[in-house]
Design an enzyme around this catalytic site. Structure first.
Site, PDB file in Angstrom:
ATOM      1  N   GLU A   1       3.637  -5.488   7.595  1.00 26.71           N
ATOM      2  CA  GLU A   1       2.899  -4.393   8.241  1.00 26.71           C
ATOM      3  C   GLU A   1       3.238  -4.233   9.715  1.00 26.71           C
ATOM      4  O   GLU A   1       3.192  -3.115  10.241  1.00 26.71           O
ATOM      5  CB  GLU A   1       1.386  -4.619   8.085  1.00 26.71           C
ATOM      6  CG  GLU A   1       0.845  -4.442   6.681  1.00 26.71           C
ATOM      7  CD  GLU A   1       0.882  -5.721   5.864  1.00 26.71           C
ATOM      8  OE1 GLU A   1       0.252  -5.757   4.799  1.00 26.71           O
ATOM      9  OE2 GLU A   1       1.554  -6.696   6.288  1.00 26.71           O
TER      10      GLU A   1
ATOM     11  N   ALA B   1       0.835  -1.195   0.000  1.00 22.57           N
ATOM     12  CA  ALA B   1       0.000   0.000   0.000  1.00 22.57           C
ATOM     13  C   ALA B   1       0.876   1.254   0.000  1.00 22.57           C
ATOM     14  O   ALA B   1       2.070   1.211   0.292  1.00 22.57           O
ATOM     15  CB  ALA B   1      -0.927  -0.003   1.207  1.00 22.57           C
TER      16      ALA B   1
ATOM     17  N   GLY C   1       0.209  -5.172   0.899  1.00 22.41           N
ATOM     18  CA  GLY C   1      -0.937  -5.204   0.005  1.00 22.41           C
ATOM     19  C   GLY C   1      -0.656  -5.927  -1.289  1.00 22.41           C
ATOM     20  O   GLY C   1      -1.559  -6.503  -1.904  1.00 22.41           O
TER      21      GLY C   1
ATOM     22  N   GLU D   1      -1.281  -9.420  -0.593  1.00 21.59           N
ATOM     23  CA  GLU D   1      -2.726  -9.590  -0.433  1.00 21.59           C
ATOM     24  C   GLU D   1      -3.440  -9.641  -1.779  1.00 21.59           C
ATOM     25  O   GLU D   1      -4.432 -10.355  -1.938  1.00 21.59           O
ATOM     26  CB  GLU D   1      -3.278  -8.476   0.453  1.00 21.59           C
ATOM     27  CG  GLU D   1      -2.858  -8.659   1.913  1.00 21.59           C
ATOM     28  CD  GLU D   1      -3.141  -7.456   2.781  1.00 21.59           C
ATOM     29  OE1 GLU D   1      -3.801  -7.623   3.821  1.00 21.59           O
ATOM     30  OE2 GLU D   1      -2.694  -6.337   2.430  1.00 21.59           O
TER      31      GLU D   1
END
Length: 260
Positions: A132, A63, A109, A112
């Site tokens: 994270e 992200a 992300g 993910e």
């Protein structure tokens, strides 16, 4: 076609291509464009299978931290956290076989996104992880849930608690990826795998994906009922009739399907 995400369709394969230099950081715009891309390949009847691809250098490094760093709790819970869940749900809901072609980094992300796919092909130099925790947070786009379902809770906790990067060989050994190929061959290998589904029974493939994915969320008894309903529904299709007729008359593996 979005600014950072485009869909390319060729020979029955739809490629969802991330292209936000330098590391394909997944800001809100990219997330929204991925939602539209997922809907596009879902609606396109010429697409039999899908490849998620970030390019030759990197899949996606995660992200956009700069975009999120100054948000308050209210700011995060009010919209961005919902978008993180929404865009990965849309990718996971594509009712066709999806293969993630992973080069370079697939972190946070980025991993993910890869976890929404049915299969993952990684380059020998790929690095995967959920780092994270090193930012004082946890995965927010499905990492705590899809990762645990894929590799088991203990291995998922190891990766999430430590934030460490996993090399391709370890990723293969724990089931995080399904195949390793030379870095230069990742996209070609993913397309070759996707090509095996072109011309196949699209409705049966969709039913199988939906039955497996939905069954993972429920108890066995309910999962068996999901399977029974999906199984029975295929008797309303041309593909079922053509497939069984071909088997009886010509033997296995010779049926031609029209996706109806």
């Amino acid at each position: 076609m979005g600014e950072f995400v485009r869909v390319e369709v060729e020979d029955g394969i739809g490629t969802i291509r991330l292209d936000r230099p330098k590391m394909n950081a997944l800001n809100a715009q990219v997330q929204r464009e991925l939602i539209e891309a997922a809907r596009q390949v879902t609606a396109d009847e010429t697409v039999a299978a899908v490849v998620l691809y970030g390019g030759e250098r990197v899949f996606a490094a995660g992200a956009d931290i700069k975009e999120m760093a100054e948000l308050s709790y209210a700011g995060m819970s009010g919209g961005p956290s919902q978008l993180l869940q929404e865009f990965t749900k849309e990718l996971a809901a594509i009712p066709k076989p999806v293969i993630a072609a992973i080069t370079g980094y697939a972190l946070g992300g980025g991993l993910e996104v890869a976890l929404t796919a049915d299969f993952r092909v990684a380059g020998e130099g790929a690095r995967l992880g959920q780092p994270e925790i090193q930012l004082g947070i946890i995965p927010g786009a499905g990492g705590t849930q899809r990762l645990a379902r894929l590799v088991g809770p203990a291995r998922a906790k190891d990766l999430v608690f430590s934030g460490r990067h996993v090399k391709a060989d370890e990723a293969l050994s724990i089931g995080l990826v399904d195949r390793i190929v030379p870095d230069a061959d990742v996209y070609t290998a993913a397309r070759a795998w996707a090509a095996t589904f072109v011309g196949g029974p699209a409705l049966a493939l969709r039913a199988a994906k939906q039955a497996i994915d939905a069954g993972l969320e429920v108890d066995l008894r309910t999962g068996l009922e999901i399977e029974r309903v999906q199984f029975s529904a295929l008797w309303a299709t041309d593909d079922q009739r053509d497939g069984m007729k071909s088997f009886i008359e010509e033997g296995p593996g010779k049926a031609k399907f029209n996706g109806r």
